[in-house]
Design a protein around this motif. Structure first.
Motif: not given
Ligand code: FMN
Ligand code: FMN
Ligand code: FMN
Ligand code: RBF
Ligand code: SF4
Ligand code: SF4
Ligand code: SF4
Ligand code: SF4
Ligand code: FES
Lengths: 286, 190, 197, 442, 201, 332
Positions: A51, B29, C24-25, B23-25
């Protein structure tokens, strides 16, 4: 092979097999006909589905690229530039080799040459000033000097010069044309860079009659036609009281600038001339 | 009451994004627009529920009985990814509108910590299937809350001309940080 | 030279966390201390290395349609190896990294490198790439962990900076501090990237 | 007392020239008559350089549907037809006439007698109004004959006469209502006949009690016309606001007043209609307020179109040394001038001189999101949002947020504590959004 | 070498092979690590026990149900030279700030607490994690107290235990865990010894 | 030379300006400040001064050297942030922590987003919550009010009335038994209770609020809907069981509710623009405050509630537009 290993291999192996079979069946049964290029592009992409490009996964980006047939503003953080370049070559989107070009500001109505006659207050944008009045200097065609062009440049290739109040294009201009669109007065033109980055152009677009133009600005083109006569290559045309140098015909012979009575013709990046008696106005030095 | 605790806990107290870092991406994003974040939330809800059910079954009826729970990770990811891919293919054919609204987010979610994380947590917490489903749905709701709020803020920031250095990810993370600070107020609700 | 560039690009220019915003997690989740960050970083590097190597070996044996599932299986295997080994020999670290060890499998960075790089390059480059990216990731996590540890507990790698004072600004150990710390570190890295470019 | 509901502001009224009776300004030496003094297509000249013309003679013809005839305001010789600098500093076509004597075209009744009998049929009225180049005197200079023709399928119920004069400083309508009340009332009757309506309402803000009083006294002789005092609030004079205040109807977004059965005319327009229909006199002069705090004698002048504004300022006592801004029109909607030698046109309702200390805008701060602009916007818009969307070139969003409904009243810029150039940015947004919408229809 | 076509057979075969190879490798690793993992766990338990009871040479484990129900507790009877020197109780509470806390409580045979050490907790670092002996000496106050005479409650609740500053909840929970251990201990062990003692008398 | 000015219409402007608004707010804070200086003495003065000075200092440094934009330290907004930050921390807070709070407020919550008007969260509240999570020990010690004292160290601390009731109820005690332990309502109203520097006197804050309402610095919607929803929700719970849930009046006069409702929720930068938006926002704040106060771990929920609602503001602004003119056709 002990028991655990056996069970593991059997169960995971069958999971894998089932997955493969089911995927195959489903893919066959629910085939959707799509632009085959999407597959090709998607193939080039990393498939990380992170993403990062701002689209919902790699395939979504691929679809967008194919739909738009352009790579403007698309990037892929994991894949990087190489991937984008590859896609460009697959889709044949590379810019065909062209003569390098650059943005050129065609006005020299600096504060000195076209002194302000009124003071402007309000939204400091050229767009609004243009819609409101002729400009502080009074020239209805000249640069307003509030820098809409500079703001529009995404490449940090323009700045406003303090003393003159005119925008200056830097060497790193990529001739994207954003500034051309941003200028409400259409002062900026994309021109050929020229050999060794040398350029000659008329730095004025005022279509008013000579006298009127001159009243507002010392360095306005007054449409006297001397340069047209001087040019041996028919590169200069006179229309609407304004001279225009066709960069495809101009040979950079440097004959015309000296004959202009108002110094409206600019030459850039040439070695200095032998000193001439009159002082020459040269506001836009790149 | 137990379900109530699971729901409140998952949405507010232990918000999947703001407190558990899962689920940070996609959170960073796919949150540029409220509309996309709504689509994303829908897709997460769907996949999370589905994945939890399937992995629950795999765990309790394959891994556990055969005593090969160490294959948890690998079997989960295999199953989840195939499943999602399958759903995507089917959706694309059967309902193109739904695909446009939800489906395009599906591949993005497959390889996403939130889904795996919730699947693993369901087992870790020794939930029953129903509890697991409620758990997954609540987590998805928590994700939706966080990402939609965040998308609203980002749309707003878009117009605010932040200092150049802050634009994009840095501002997004600082906002997430302050949001996480604010969500700490829910501490102790359950 | 090219290999060297390939290797170092992950440190600053293409730092997976701060510049590419991948993975990032774990970067946020486990970095309560510099040591945890380091541990997670190395674990990820190992998986990256393993999967990149294997993928670049088997890349031509795998038909396209099952490429992704196959790669995932490869990655997951390495993750499980890490998981088991760590549990056996570093039980404490294993406990503090918790959920995030199995989640390496879904780390976009690992999958991304496997797909983007290893499936297109030979073994040598793939290994270099994995090392570079992995170390960049480790660097990022250790830095974030370090910052959070220093501010949150006034210590670094468990060594107290101010003797006797153990409670720092708790925020930095908790979730908000992770986000905030990373936010400002991204600024730093953007700046460094500009500087070095 | 009635007023409109949504928003509105109360800028200081400063009606300095309230009690100055209308004086006739002497003829200038030359007049400059722009060819575009109205909304719509510019008129085409029908005289040549060197022609001699009489006052009231047609010198340019409005040929498009929305356009207006232009008549010479003086007698003399046409000096040139050329580009001259207009109010904005840009150059526009105009006819310059050297004044020689004051000879009028035949058939124009210059007497002061009041003629009450209306002999023309509605159709004739409209064509007379068209022929005599009458445009709206309320500021928009929309050709009046267009507004007097009710489109097919619509009926007009009310004629609304705009005597609000909500702009601070301006007093020309006020004076007109006091001094030419009967003529104006006859003009209203003419308009009522043209529109075939039974009722006309004159809306006047209650800061003009003398005008209300005066008109009320006369009304007995003019059935169907009523006067409605209104609470002072800017921009009550905006036609949508006025309709809302007087008959409580809301003109739907993007529609014309006729949609709710109303037609709005300014008092000055009614007077001009009277003169055109009963006296056969084209629109060649108008009442202009010249005012300002530094000015010696704030006055109301009857001025021939084309007179340089400098002459008016001179007649009102000369331009003060420390003048900072000259505004053509009211302080809220007027245009500032870069040159005071530009001519008075059909739309010039006032000339405003600001001292330097008064003119400066506030230093610009970030928007503090106080919401005041949104709470006073008479159209219920969110100016802060429109401005920021416009400056980010997000014109589709502008359209969504109804930027085209903005009446450019300026209340938002007036109120903003941060000195945001709201209306400036909204105007750009309106322009660009307008282009966008038009390009879609093509 | 050319890429393989995505035919049905190829797909199934390759995915099967990949998974099979993976699971085989993993199983091998699993077999290799199974032992060390078990050892590590056992070592941890032993270590915890040894922290809370005096030196011992033999352990006996039994499970007892706590009087208030819930999961049963593991009692580790530690003997030195066949004499009972202490009992390490693996206890729990669900009243922690975030989730379950498990702890090992050591008792002298007479019912006094010898020491307490936490096993697992998810309390907030810097706040609730002060129950961790390595972070703070807070839990030392439990040493040598007799729950019979000392109220295992924080002072706020009219008990005798100093709470952790700003983490009363954790402190309360810890007391709860210890109390549970003691109650079970009293129910199943102390009463028995008392009975035995009584019989002897 | 005297050049004429050209600008777009309008050509007249109100006298209102950002700094006038901000200094108006500061003026209205004086009663609350005086009350707190009386009860907490020199410590309160020190905390307030430190916060104001450090906020202005950080604003200056950041604007001048990091953003390199115009410096607007004296527009008053940083002073308000400082003052309000000081007002919501205990008077006994070590001054270096106050400085950290100021840095967080100005540096992180305000300047990160570009300064005045662009921040999403209320800076002072971000500062406070940051401190609260960072230094739970110090942020939980509230000095006992005395009449003016110059003591700076060894201040006697005690729980706030809210904490007393919450703690007691959690222990299963009855509200009627707990109320005698806290000061009487008159004292609560006037400010004779434990609490943060400036929040103690509901009465003084109300005075300031009325001043701001009259001066049109704030509008009634947010305070009214906030306080109203607190009263209604607390009232409902109270009617269900007055021995478990304390009465609504108690909620009104204790803790930071009054300060929050009048000064912090109303911060125009971080609150919705339209009337209905404001009302929804106020109700949201009230609801969350009660939820956190009664069911959460913290005795006080105002700061969290407002911050959480701050995050909703962009969505509220999208959802609640002002009524447009001519939106729906209403004739007659
Ligand atoms: C394109 C266009 C067509 C118009 N048509 C009519 C019309 O048919 N009837 C009418 O009464 N007014 C008509 N108007 C006039 C407007 O209603 C309005 O009076 C004019 O724009 C000036 O109003 P203002 O000063 O409030 O801006 C029209 C205006 C425009 C721009
Ligand atoms: C903000 C605003 C204020 C206005 N104020 C007045 C006013 O005070 N008096 C007036 O006659 N017209 C005013 N107008 C113009 C009217 O809207 C309308 O155009 C006019 O009354 C129509 O009459 P006319 O065509 O005869 O000029 C204003 C318009 C706007 C947009
Ligand atoms: C992020 C966060 C973490 C917390 N962690 C703990 C904790 O681990 N243990 C605990 O007892 N209280 C914890 N608390 C609760 C508060 O510190 C609470 O105010 C305190 O426990 C109440 O007890 P006190 O009377 O000592 O202030 C936490 C609160 C927050 C916001
Ligand atoms: C009515 C009003 C209330 C305010 N409340 C706060 C506040 O609670 N916290 C704060 O930091 N600033 C407050 N300010 C000041 C200012 O708006 C604030 O610093 C901005 O949020 C910074 O961008 C307030 C200002 C006004 C006019
Ligand atoms: S906007 Fe584009 S064309 Fe203009 S200066 Fe910048 S790079 Fe060059
Ligand atoms: S060149 Fe055009 S856009 Fe640039 S400053 Fe001049 S007028 Fe403005
Ligand atoms: S100018 Fe437009 S946006 Fe501003 S208040 Fe008037 S109608 Fe509203
Ligand atoms: S009035 Fe000015 S400061 Fe207030 S919201 Fe509107 S633009 Fe912003
Ligand atoms: S690491 Fe990408 S979603 Fe978690």
């Amino acid at each position: 092979m002990n028991e655990i290993t056996l069970i593991s291999v059997i169960s995971l192996g069958s999971l894998g097999t089932i997955a493969a079979i089911v995927l195959y069946m489903v893919a066959q049964k629910f085939k959707v006909i799509e632009d085959p290029r999407i597959d090709i592009v998607a193939d080039k992409l990393p498939g990380a589905n992170c993403g990062g490009c701002g689209y919902a996964g790699c395939r979504a980006l691929a679809e967008e690229i194919v739909r738009k047939e352009s790579l403007d503003g698309m990037n892929c953080p994991p894949g990087g530039n190489e991937v984008i370049a590859e896609i460009a070559s697959v889709l044949g989107l590379e810019a065909t080799e062209q003569d390098p070009t650059i943005a050129v500001v065609r006005c020299s109505g600096s504060r000195e040459n076209a002194p302000p006659k009124v003071k402007y207050e309000g939204d400091m944008t050229c767009a609004f000033a243009h819609s409101l009045f002729a400009g502080e200097g009074g020239c209805p065609n000249g640069c307003l000097g509030y820098g809409d062009c500079v703001v529009s440049c995404d490449f940090d290739a323009m700045y406003m010069e303090e003393e003159t109040g005119l925008p200056v294009v830097k060497d790193n201009c990529v001739s994207c044309g954003a500034c051309v669109k941003a200028c409400p007065r259409r002062i900026i033109e994309i021109r050929k860079r020229g050999k060794k980055d040398r350029r000659i152009f008329v730095s004025c677009i005022n279509v008013e009659k000579g006298g009127v133009a001159r009243k507002n600005c010392k360095v306005a083109c007054i449409g006297c036609g001397k340069c047209v006569k001087e040019c041996k290559f028919d590169a200069i045309v006179m229309e609407n009281n304004i001279a225009y140098i066709d960069y495809n015909k101009c040979t950079l012979c440097r004959k015309c600038p000296p004959v202009c009575p108002t110094n409206a013709i600019h030459e850039l990046n040439f070695p200095p001339r032998k000193p001439r008696p009159e002082t020459k106005n040269e506001p836009a030095k790149a | 009451m137990e379900y109530f605790a699971i729901i409140i806990g998952a949405i507010f107290v232990n918000n999947i994004v703001l407190a558990q870092f899962l689920g940070i991406c996609p959170y960073i994003g796919v949150s540029a627009k409220v509309s996309t974040s709504v689509g994303m939330s829908g897709a997460v809800l769907f996949v999370m529920t589905l994945a939890t059910i399937v992995t629950f079954l795999i765990y309790n009826y394959v891994l556990e009985p055969f005593n090969i729970t160490y294959l948890q990770t690998i079997s989960y990811i295999l199953v989840i990814s195939s499943l999602v891919q399958m759903v995507e293919i089917i959706l694309k054919k059967v309902s193109p509108e739904l695909y446009q609204a939800l489906g395009i987010f599906l591949p993005l979610i497959t390889t996403n910590c939130a889904i795996m994380g919730v699947a693993l947590l369901t087992i870790q917490n020794e939930f029953t299937l129903l509890q697991g489903v409620v758990f997954a749905i609540s987590h998805a709701a928590g994700f939706a809350l966080a990402i939609i709020l965040f998308a609203g803020i980002r749309e707003h920031m878009e117009l605010m001309d932040l200092p150049k250095a802050m634009r994009g990810a840095p501002a997004a993370l600082v906002v997430a940080g302050i949001l996480a600070l604010a969500f700490m107020g829910f501490a102790g609700l359950v | 030279m090219k290999q060297w560039k390939n290797f170092t690009k992950g440190f600053i220019k293409d730092n997976p966390v701060y510049i590419l915003l991948l993975g990032l997690c774990p970067a946020l989740g486990v970095t309560t201390s510099a040591f945890n960050g380091l541990g997670m970083g190395l674990a990820t590097t190992f998986v990256l290395l393993g999967s990149n190597t294997v993928v670049s070996i088997i890349k031509n044996l795998i038909p396209n349609k099952v490429r992704i599932p196959s790669f995932i299986v490869v990655i997951a295997s390495f993750v499980t190896i890490v998981q088991l080994t760590m549990e056996a020999y570093m039980p404490d670290l294993f406990e503090s990294l918790g959920l995030f060890i199995p989640l390496i499998v879904v780390n976009c960075l690992v999958m991304g490198r496997a797909e983007a790089f290893a499936s297109k390059n030979n073994i040598g480059s793939s290994i270099v790439d994995a090392m570079g990216m992995g170390l960049g990731f480790t660097l990022a996590l250790t830095m974030l962990g370090g910052v959070r540890e220093i501010l949150g507990a006034y210590s670094i790698f468990g060594i107290q900076l101010i003797p006797g004072v153990t409670d720092g600004m708790l925020v930095f150990v908790l979730a908000p501090g992770a986000f905030i710390g990373m936010g400002y570190l991204i600024i730093l890295f953007n700046y460094l990237k500009k500087k070095t470019a | 007392m009635k007023t409109f509901k949504l928003g509105g502001v109360h800028p200081p009224e400063n009606k300095l020239s309230q009690s100055a009776t209308i004086e006739v300004l002497p003829l200038p030496e030359t007049v400059t008559i722009p060819l575009s003094q109205h909304l719509g297509v510019p008129a085409n000249p029908v005289v040549k350089k060197g022609d001699s013309v009489k006052a009231g003679q047609l010198i340019a013809k409005g040929e498009a549907f929305i356009s207006a005839n232009i008549h010479s305001s003086v007698s003399g010789t046409v000096q040139k037809i050329d580009d001259v600098t207009d109010t904005s500093g840009y150059r526009k076509k105009a006819i310059v006439i050297k004044v020689e004597g004051d000879e009028w075209e035949e058939g124009i009744d210059l007497s002061k007698d009041l003629i009450k009998d209306i002999t023309l049929s509605p159709k004739e009225i409209v064509s007379r109004v068209n022929e005599k180049g009458i445009v709206g005197m309320g500021g928009a200079t929309f050709p009046s004959h267009v507004k007097l023709m009710v489109p097919q399928g619509k009926t007009a119920e009310f004629l609304i006469i705009n005597g609000v004069e909500c702009e601070p400083y301006l007093t020309s309508d006020h004076r007109l209502m006091l001094e030419k009340a009967e003529e104006m009332l006859v003009g209203i009757q003419i308009q009522m006949r043209a529109l075939n309506v039974e009722k006309a309402i004159i809306g006047i803000e209650n800061n003009k009690p003398d005008a209300i009083e005066h008109l009320r006294k006369l009304l007995t002789e003019y059935p169907g016309i009523s006067v409605e005092p209104l609470k002072v609030k800017y921009p009550q004079g905006g036609e949508k606001q006025l309709i809302k205040a007087l008959v409580n109807r809301e003109v739907p977004s993007g529609r014309l007043p006729i949609e709710v059965g109303c037609v709005v005319h300014n008092v000055g327009t009614s007077f001009a209609v009277y003169e055109a229909v009963q006296k056969n006199k084209p629109l060649v002069d108008r009442v202009v307020t010249v005012t300002g705090k530094g000015l010696k004698e704030p006055s109301n002048f009857l001025v021939r179109i084309g007179t340089p504004i400098a002459n008016l300022v001179e007649a009102a006592g000369g331009m003060p040394e420390n003048t900072g801004k000259v505004v053509n029109g009211g302080p809220m909607m007027g245009k500032s001038l870069s040159d005071i030698n530009v001519p008075v046109t059909k739309g010039t309702s006032g000339i405003l001189l600001f001292l330097q200390a008064e003119t400066s805008r506030k230093p610009v701060h970030n928007c503090i999101r106080c919401g005041r602009c949104a709470s006073i916007c008479p159209m219920g818009l969110e100016p802060y949002l429109l401005a920021v969307l416009s400056s980010h070139n997000r014109f589709e969003d502008c359209e969504e947020e109804k930027i085209m409904d903005c009446i450019e009243c300026g209340s938002c810029l007036y109120i903003c504590p941060s000195g945001r150039p709201l209306l400036d940015q909204i105007r750009i947004g309106k322009n660009e959004t307008g282009k966008l919408i038009r390009s879609r229809h093509k | 070498m050319a890429k393989k076509e995505s035919t049905f057979l190829n797909m199934v075969l390759s995915l099967f092979l990949v998974t099979a190879a993976a699971s085989f490798t993993l199983a091998t690793v699993y077999n290799l690590t199974a032992e060390p993992i078990a050892q590590a766990r056992e070592a941890k338990r032993q270590f915890a026990i040894s922290q809370v009871v005096p030196e011992f040479d033999r352990l006996e484990s039994k499970m007892f149900l706590p009087p208030d129900g819930g999961d049963s507790l593991e009692f580790n009877f530690a003997y030195l030279n066949n004499e009972l020197v202490g009992i390490a109780v693996n206890t729990w509470t669900n009243r922690g700030y975030s989730g379950r806390i498990t702890a090992m409580v050591g008792f002298y045979p007479d019912g006094r607490i010898s020491d307490v050490v936490h096993l697992q907790h998810k309390e907030t670092p810097g706040l609730g994690d002060k129950i961790d002996k390595s972070k703070s000496d807070w839990s030392d106050q439990f040493k040598d107290i007799d729950p019979e005479t000392t109220t295992l409650k924080v002072r706020k609740d009219n008990g005798d235990i100093d709470a952790i500053t700003a983490a009363t909840i954790t402190a309360r929970a810890y007391c709860d865990a210890i109390q549970r251990a003691y109650d079970t201990f009293a129910d199943h062990v102390l009463s028995q010894t008392k009975q035995e003692e009584g019989l002897e008398l | 030379m005297n050049l004429l000015t050209v600008s777009g219409s309008p050509h007249v402007y109100t006298e209102e300006s950002v700094s006038k608004i901000m200094y108006g707010v500061l003026f209205s804070l004086i009663p609350a400040a005086l009350v707190s200086f009386y009860f907490f003495g020199l410590a309160a003065i020190m905390v307030t001064l430190t916060a104001i000075v450090s906020c202005m200092f950080f604003e200056f440094i950041i604007q001048k050297y990091l953003i390199k934009g115009p410096v607007t330290v004296f527009d008053g907004s940083a002073i308000i942030t400082g003052a309000l930050l000081a007002f919501i921390v205990p008077a006994s807070l070590p001054l270096w922590m106050v400085v950290i709070g100021s840095l967080v407020s100005i540096g992180m919550a305000k300047m990160t987003f570009g300064g005045l008007g662009k921040n999403i969260f209320n800076p002072a509240l971000v500062g406070r919550v940051f401190l609260m999570i960072s230094f739970p020990v110090e942020m939980n010690l509230y000095p006992k009010p005395t009449s003016f004292s110059t003591q700076l160290t060894d201040i006697i601390t005690g729980p706030t009335p809210l904490a007393v009731v919450k703690e007691g109820v959690a222990q299963g005690e009855k509200v009627s038994d707990l109320l005698p332990e806290v000061p009487e309502y008159v004292n609560l109203l006037m400010g004779n209770m434990g609490g943060s520097v400036g929040e103690i006197s509901a009465f003084a804050i109300l005075l300031g609020g009325i001043y701001m309402l009259i001066k049109k610095i704030i509008t009634w919607e947010i305070p009214a809907s906030y306080l109203g929803s607190v009263v209604i929700l607390a009232g409902i719970l109270w009617m269900i069981d007055p021995e478990v849930y304390v009465d609504p009046l108690f909620h009104l006069v204790t803790g930071g509710l009054m300060l929050g409702a009048i000064y912090m929720a109303t911060d125009m930068v971080t609150s919705p623009m339209s009337r209905w938006g404001m009302i929804v926002y106020g109700i949201g704040c009230g609801f969350l405050t009660i939820v956190i106060r009664i069911f959460g771990a913290y005795p006080e929920g105002v700061a969290f509630a407002i911050l959480i609602m701050n995050a909703f503001v962009p969505l509220i602004n999208r959802g609640f537009k002002p009524k447009r003119f001519g939106e729906e056709v209403k004739n007659g």
